[in-house]
Design a protein around this motif. Structure first.
Motif, PDB file in Angstrom:
ATOM      1  N   CYS A 247       0.832  -1.210   0.000  1.00  0.00           N
ATOM      2  CA  CYS A 247       0.000   0.000   0.000  1.00  0.00           C
ATOM      3  C   CYS A 247       0.861   1.253   0.000  1.00  0.00           C
ATOM      4  O   CYS A 247       0.422   2.305  -0.462  1.00  0.00           O
ATOM      5  CB  CYS A 247      -0.903   0.040   1.223  1.00  0.00           C
ATOM      6  SG  CYS A 247      -2.207  -1.154   1.129  1.00  0.00           S
ATOM      7  N   LEU A 248       2.084   1.180   0.542  1.00  0.00           N
ATOM      8  CA  LEU A 248       2.940   2.360   0.536  1.00  0.00           C
ATOM      9  C   LEU A 248       3.784   2.428  -0.731  1.00  0.00           C
ATOM     10  O   LEU A 248       3.871   3.474  -1.369  1.00  0.00           O
ATOM     11  CB  LEU A 248       3.858   2.352   1.766  1.00  0.00           C
ATOM     12  CG  LEU A 248       4.827   3.535   1.815  1.00  0.00           C
ATOM     13  CD1 LEU A 248       4.078   4.831   2.046  1.00  0.00           C
ATOM     14  CD2 LEU A 248       5.866   3.352   2.886  1.00  0.00           C
ATOM     15  N   ILE A 249       4.423   1.298  -1.102  1.00  0.00           N
ATOM     16  CA  ILE A 249       5.401   1.391  -2.191  1.00  0.00           C
ATOM     17  C   ILE A 249       4.741   1.416  -3.561  1.00  0.00           C
ATOM     18  O   ILE A 249       5.230   2.075  -4.458  1.00  0.00           O
ATOM     19  CB  ILE A 249       6.459   0.267  -2.123  1.00  0.00           C
ATOM     20  CG1 ILE A 249       5.805  -1.090  -2.148  1.00  0.00           C
ATOM     21  CG2 ILE A 249       7.347   0.425  -0.933  1.00  0.00           C
ATOM     22  CD1 ILE A 249       6.798  -2.229  -2.182  1.00  0.00           C
ATOM     23  N   ALA A 250       3.629   0.711  -3.726  1.00  0.00           N
ATOM     24  CA  ALA A 250       3.023   0.671  -5.057  1.00  0.00           C
ATOM     25  C   ALA A 250       2.609   2.070  -5.527  1.00  0.00           C
ATOM     26  O   ALA A 250       2.880   2.438  -6.666  1.00  0.00           O
ATOM     27  CB  ALA A 250       1.848  -0.289  -5.081  1.00  0.00           C
ATOM     28  N   PRO A 251       1.943   2.882  -4.693  1.00  0.00           N
ATOM     29  CA  PRO A 251       1.591   4.208  -5.190  1.00  0.00           C
ATOM     30  C   PRO A 251       2.789   5.142  -5.315  1.00  0.00           C
ATOM     31  O   PRO A 251       2.788   6.013  -6.169  1.00  0.00           O
ATOM     32  CB  PRO A 251       0.625   4.758  -4.131  1.00  0.00           C
ATOM     33  CG  PRO A 251       0.279   3.630  -3.253  1.00  0.00           C
ATOM     34  CD  PRO A 251       1.376   2.642  -3.357  1.00  0.00           C
ATOM     35  N   LEU A 252       3.824   4.990  -4.460  1.00  0.00           N
ATOM     36  CA  LEU A 252       4.800   6.070  -4.349  1.00  0.00           C
ATOM     37  C   LEU A 252       6.117   5.868  -5.074  1.00  0.00           C
ATOM     38  O   LEU A 252       6.639   6.792  -5.686  1.00  0.00           O
ATOM     39  CB  LEU A 252       5.083   6.357  -2.866  1.00  0.00           C
ATOM     40  CG  LEU A 252       3.931   7.055  -2.158  1.00  0.00           C
ATOM     41  CD1 LEU A 252       4.307   7.370  -0.743  1.00  0.00           C
ATOM     42  CD2 LEU A 252       3.540   8.324  -2.885  1.00  0.00           C
ATOM     43  N   MET A 253       6.691   4.652  -5.018  1.00  0.00           N
ATOM     44  CA  MET A 253       8.057   4.492  -5.524  1.00  0.00           C
ATOM     45  C   MET A 253       8.173   4.915  -6.992  1.00  0.00           C
ATOM     46  O   MET A 253       9.063   5.674  -7.366  1.00  0.00           O
ATOM     47  CB  MET A 253       8.527   3.038  -5.399  1.00  0.00           C
ATOM     48  CG  MET A 253       8.756   2.583  -3.989  1.00  0.00           C
ATOM     49  SD  MET A 253       9.978   3.542  -3.109  1.00  0.00           S
ATOM     50  CE  MET A 253      11.477   2.819  -3.734  1.00  0.00           C
ATOM     51  N   THR A 254       7.257   4.417  -7.848  1.00  0.00           N
ATOM     52  CA  THR A 254       7.369   4.743  -9.264  1.00  0.00           C
ATOM     53  C   THR A 254       7.101   6.235  -9.501  1.00  0.00           C
ATOM     54  O   THR A 254       7.760   6.852 -10.324  1.00  0.00           O
ATOM     55  CB  THR A 254       6.371   3.911 -10.090  1.00  0.00           C
ATOM     56  OG1 THR A 254       5.090   4.053  -9.498  1.00  0.00           O
ATOM     57  CG2 THR A 254       6.746   2.460 -10.099  1.00  0.00           C
ATOM     58  N   LYS A 255       6.163   6.783  -8.734  1.00  0.00           N
ATOM     59  CA  LYS A 255       5.814   8.192  -8.953  1.00  0.00           C
ATOM     60  C   LYS A 255       6.961   9.105  -8.566  1.00  0.00           C
ATOM     61  O   LYS A 255       7.269  10.067  -9.270  1.00  0.00           O
ATOM     62  CB  LYS A 255       4.554   8.545  -8.137  1.00  0.00           C
ATOM     63  CG  LYS A 255       3.273   8.567  -8.913  1.00  0.00           C
ATOM     64  CD  LYS A 255       3.024   7.344  -9.763  1.00  0.00           C
ATOM     65  CE  LYS A 255       2.394   6.224  -8.983  1.00  0.00           C
ATOM     66  NZ  LYS A 255       2.246   4.994  -9.778  1.00  0.00           N
ATOM     67  N   VAL A 256       7.623   8.798  -7.426  1.00  0.00           N
ATOM     68  CA  VAL A 256       8.755   9.631  -7.020  1.00  0.00           C
ATOM     69  C   VAL A 256       9.890   9.499  -8.043  1.00  0.00           C
ATOM     70  O   VAL A 256      10.566  10.478  -8.362  1.00  0.00           O
ATOM     71  CB  VAL A 256       9.219   9.259  -5.593  1.00  0.00           C
ATOM     72  CG1 VAL A 256      10.519   9.944  -5.247  1.00  0.00           C
ATOM     73  CG2 VAL A 256       8.161   9.647  -4.590  1.00  0.00           C
TER      74      VAL A 256
END
Lengths: 500, 339
Positions: A247-256
């Motif tokens: 829930c944390l890495i899927a939305p954020l890692m690629t976007k950052v």
């Protein structure tokens, strides 16, 4: 006054000190870990919203760490672009941490302090990468967030450890490429500050070394963001990770990572170098087309709901990379808007997966049979998230896709436009299939009979700590859709580099 | 720079790299890799970057090798060799050669080695060389750049080590039931590798190692060294004890709980000094403002003292985390029996 000057660093201080607090109190009691993490991320969200308003009011903020002027020291630079990304990162991580309470208790009961320590360290890394104006500082924070991610994924069950190992290898390669690139820049210019590099480099644009540096950094970031065909590590790593982790890495890692690419392309190098000297924009748009089509087709082949979503992430990365390399205002606006929208859509869908895993212990399609009757609120939120992924107005996903299509028309990149439409079509097929399973197929008891002891969780609505963030995120998708025009005219249009 | 020496070292480095990859026994690979690190450290020293050489010696050749060996002991020494050329290997070879060629192309535009007119030595270095004493009163420029000008990076590097410690703990540490614990205590009394000579020698060695480590930390302002190197040597002294005696001897001296607390304390000292500067009204990590609370200290000296403070923090954190990582690696996470 002093308070507002120190805002940029305060937003890092909250999660960093929370890591120590969680780790130390975790030695004695595990019950304080969750509230400390939630409070710290509330602090981060509060300060990052404050920072964004400062930027809107007074323009770009510079913050000197250690009081040293750049390029001798490290500085934080916050403009319209990363001000917006900061709010997204802190909002999504707050949603994920609030959601994580029951899920962590269920999946990782022995490792609660370690989980939350790594969780807040990861958020520290993501915020730091977003806020920094120094190319090497970015690398250090990349390392923190990468290390935390590897461990958070490896804490899962089954194939999680192996998937995380593959990710370690690929992630380390990506970070090495980035570092090598920054090393090249340092050899050629003697500076590590992004703004400083921007002014120093134009004389050197003809040099091979600078070209190679750009290529190395670009490929490094692509590995990190799982840009097709460098995406191989992502689906397994994100599927087998513990629920609260994904829930944390899927939305954020690629976007950052996409944000970092924009920052490197336009604030370290310049649009003139990227689009004229480097002159590979067409090739990269074609690669983005391949990413969108490849990701969509691979998603079609899945029978696992969570894995299907991970392939959609690969396709969405194609949207954003393609949008940026269209090299026109609409495309870049669409890509930046899509960073915001996609972070929230992905969070929404992964929170739904989290609830389904919590209740049914699985994330296959057949785990979703009959869930519309059993948990209407969760599935209503899922429907909003799905509509947004497909791009149905008035949900947020429509507007970023609209700008991307306008950008494709402006540049005459018809293949990219066709890929976007194809992907919308595939998303429609995928999500209506899921909706059909959830709505029409009768509820099946996957636990078999005879397992109905006291410990079994009844299949009904999830606890409030899971439902509340989901509902907020689902509603925010609609609100974002309604205010998309406002965000574009007041924030994003200033984030697009001048001269495009 | 003596090119004959460089040539020998570089040749040996390449040989070591090939040997590490091709050798079939993982234990040998780990040891050759240690030799590789040691040669790298010679190369750094020979190039004049003594601080980097010191770190490489302590971290790469020292604890790095020990960690690798511990990991090999807990898993397997054998390696599955596949001599056939399959497509993925071929793609790997192609990619590696392509990157090699690209790097060689870039090399053509680089300034000559140690060129005094190169951008790297023209742009920022003169400022550091002329102003470090005046601005921070620390003679070792590397220390002042590391701990002050770019102190924020170093804080996060310490945090990276902290994250690594937590990560190893999160992945490897296994809880154990009460009964199992009692059984282990009853069964674990016999000692397998008691060797009087080794134990005696190491017992004499450990105090000197720790004393040297403290010297390295304290003298980092004036000579190569500092928190990272000193911390690693301190940690290595405990690892040596653990290797020659057993896990319990070390756990008696530093329990797991203390280890976690010290690891946190170390990074907290660093970040806490940064926060203190903020509370006193300056920017994060601006040590000069510490002169307000340190008696008889000018803002310049305060920077020097601030750096000493953070070096101590780094040393504590690195020591505790090195011990923690080794303990978890060598005991397979159950803290019952080491190697």
């Amino acid at each position: 006054m002093i308070y507002s000057e120190q805002l940029p660093i305060l937003l890092m201080i909250f999660p960093l000190f929370a890591a120590f607090a969680i780790s130390v109190t975790g030695v004695f009691h595990t019950r304080y870990c969750y509230p400390v993490a939630v409070c710290a991320l509330i602090g981060s969200l509060y300060t990052s919203v404050g920072v964004l308003f400062e930027v809107l009011e007074k323009g770009v903020i510079h913050y000197r760490l250690g009081g040293w002027p750049p390029p001798f020291g490290i500085e934080y630079v916050i403009d319209y672009l990363n001000g917006l990304v900061l709010v997204v990162v802190s909002f999504v991580s707050l949603g994920a941490v609030i959601f994580s309470k029951e899920s962590v208790k269920q999946e990782l009961p022995d490792k609660i302090p370690q989980f939350y320590t790594l969780f807040v360290l990861l958020v520290t890394g993501l915020l730091g990468m977003t806020v920094t104006g120094d190319a090497f500082n970015l690398y250090v924070l990349l390392e923190i967030s990468a290390l935390a991610t590897y461990a958070l994924i490896a804490m899962g069950k089954g194939r999680a450890m192996f998937s995380s190992f593959i990710y370690v290898i690929m992630g380390t390669l990506g970070a090495c490429f980035y570092l090598l690139g920054v090393g090249h820049l340092y050899i050629m210019t003697g500076s590590l500050n992004m703004g400083d590099l921007y002014t120093l480099m134009p004389d050197l644009y003809a040099s091979h070394a600078i070209l190679v540096a750009f290529l190395l950094i670009l490929v490094g970031i692509w590995i990190k963001m799982a840009f097709f065909p460098l995406h191989g590590w992502l689906p397994n790593a994100y599927t087998y990770a513990p629920t609260a982790t994904s829930c944390l890495i899927a939305p954020l890692m690629t976007k950052v990572s996409v944000y970092i690419m924009i920052r490197i392309m336009f604030s370290t190098f310049s649009p003139a170098f990227v689009f004229n000297t480097f002159a590979a924009a067409n090739v990269i748009v074609w690669m983005a087309v391949a990413a969108i089509i490849g990701g969509s087709i691979l998603a079609l082949a899945q029978t696992d709901f969570k894995k299907m979503l991970t392939y959609l992430i690969v396709a969405e990365v194609g949207y954003m990379v393609g949008g940026i390399w269209l090299a026109n205002r609409h495309g870049i606006t669409g890509a930046i808007l899509h960073i915001v929208n996609d972070a929230l859509m992905t969070l929404c869908l992964f929170l739904v997966v989290g609830i389904i895993v919590y209740k049914t212990k699985g994330h296959q399609f057949n785990n979703m049979q009959g869930l519309y009757k059993k948990m209407p609120i969760t599935m209503a939120a899922f429907t909003i998230g799905a509509l947004s992924m497909i791009g149905v107005p008035p949900t947020a996903g429509f507007f970023s896709k609209w700008y991307l299509i306008l950008g494709a028309i402006d540049s005459g990149q018809w293949s990219f436009m066709a890929a976007l439409l194809f992907s919308s079509l595939v998303n429609a097929v995928l999500f209506f299939r899921v909706i059909e399973i959830g709505y029409f197929e009768p509820f099946a008891d996957h636990h078999g009979h005879g397992h109905h002891d006291g410990a079994a969780i009844a299949i009904d609505e999830a606890p409030l700590s899971m439902l509340a963030p989901l509902v907020v995120v689902a509603l925010s998708l609609i609100i974002l859709g309604v205010y998309a025009g406002y965000i574009v005219t007041n924030v994003i249009q200033f984030a697009v580099p001048a001269g495009i | 720079m003596i090119w004959q020496l460089d040539l020998i070292i570089l040749t040996l480095i390449i040989l070591c790299a090939f040997a590490t990859i091709s050798v079939q026994d993982l234990l040998s690979a780990a040891i050759i890799f240690g030799a590789y690190s040691f040669l790298m450290c010679l190369l750094w020293t020979e190039m004049g970057s003594v601080d980097v050489g010191f770190t490489e010696a302590a971290v790469g050749a020292g604890v790095g090798t020990v960690f690798c060996i511990a990991a090999v002991f807990q898993t397997t020494r054998k390696v599955k060799v596949d001599h056939q050329m399959n497509p993925s290997k071929f793609i790997g070879l192609l990619a590696a050669s392509f990157i090699g060629i690209v790097l060689l192309i870039a090399q053509g535009d680089f300034p000559a080695w140690a060129d005094p007119d190169s951008p790297a030595s023209r742009y920022l270095s003169p400022h550091f060389i002329t102003n470090t004493i005046a601005e921070t009163s620390v003679p070792n420029i590397v220390t002042s750049v590391l701990a002050d000008y770019r102190g924020f990076d170093t804080m996060f590097e310490t945090a990276v080590i902290f994250a690594a410690g937590v990560a190893v703990f999160a992945i490897l540490r296994r809880g154990r039931g009460k009964e199992e614990n009692d059984q282990a205590v009853a069964a674990g009394t016999e000692d397998v590798n008691q060797d009087l000579i080794i134990q005696w020698i190491c017992r004499q060695l450990v105090p000197f190692m720790q004393l040297f480590a403290l010297y390295v930390v304290a003298h980092g302002h004036h000579s190569p060294g500092g928190g990272f190197q000193g911390g690693v040597i301190l940690g290595a002294s405990f690892i040596l004890l653990q290797l020659t005696y057993d896990l319990k001897t070390v756990l008696q001296r530093m329990s797991e709980r203390w280890n976690v607390l010290l690891g946190n304390l170390g990074v907290f000292i660093y970040a806490g000094i940064g926060l203190l500067c903020l509370v006193l009204g300056a920017n994060f990590l601006d040590y000069s403002v510490l002169s307000k609370i340190l008696p008889a200290t000018s803002p310049i000296m305060a920077r020097s003292h601030g750096m000493l403070g953070i070096e101590i923090g780094v040393a504590i954190a690195v020591m505790a985390i090195m011990i923690g990582i080794y303990t978890n690696l060598s005991s397979h996470g159950d803290h019952e029996q080491g190697l």
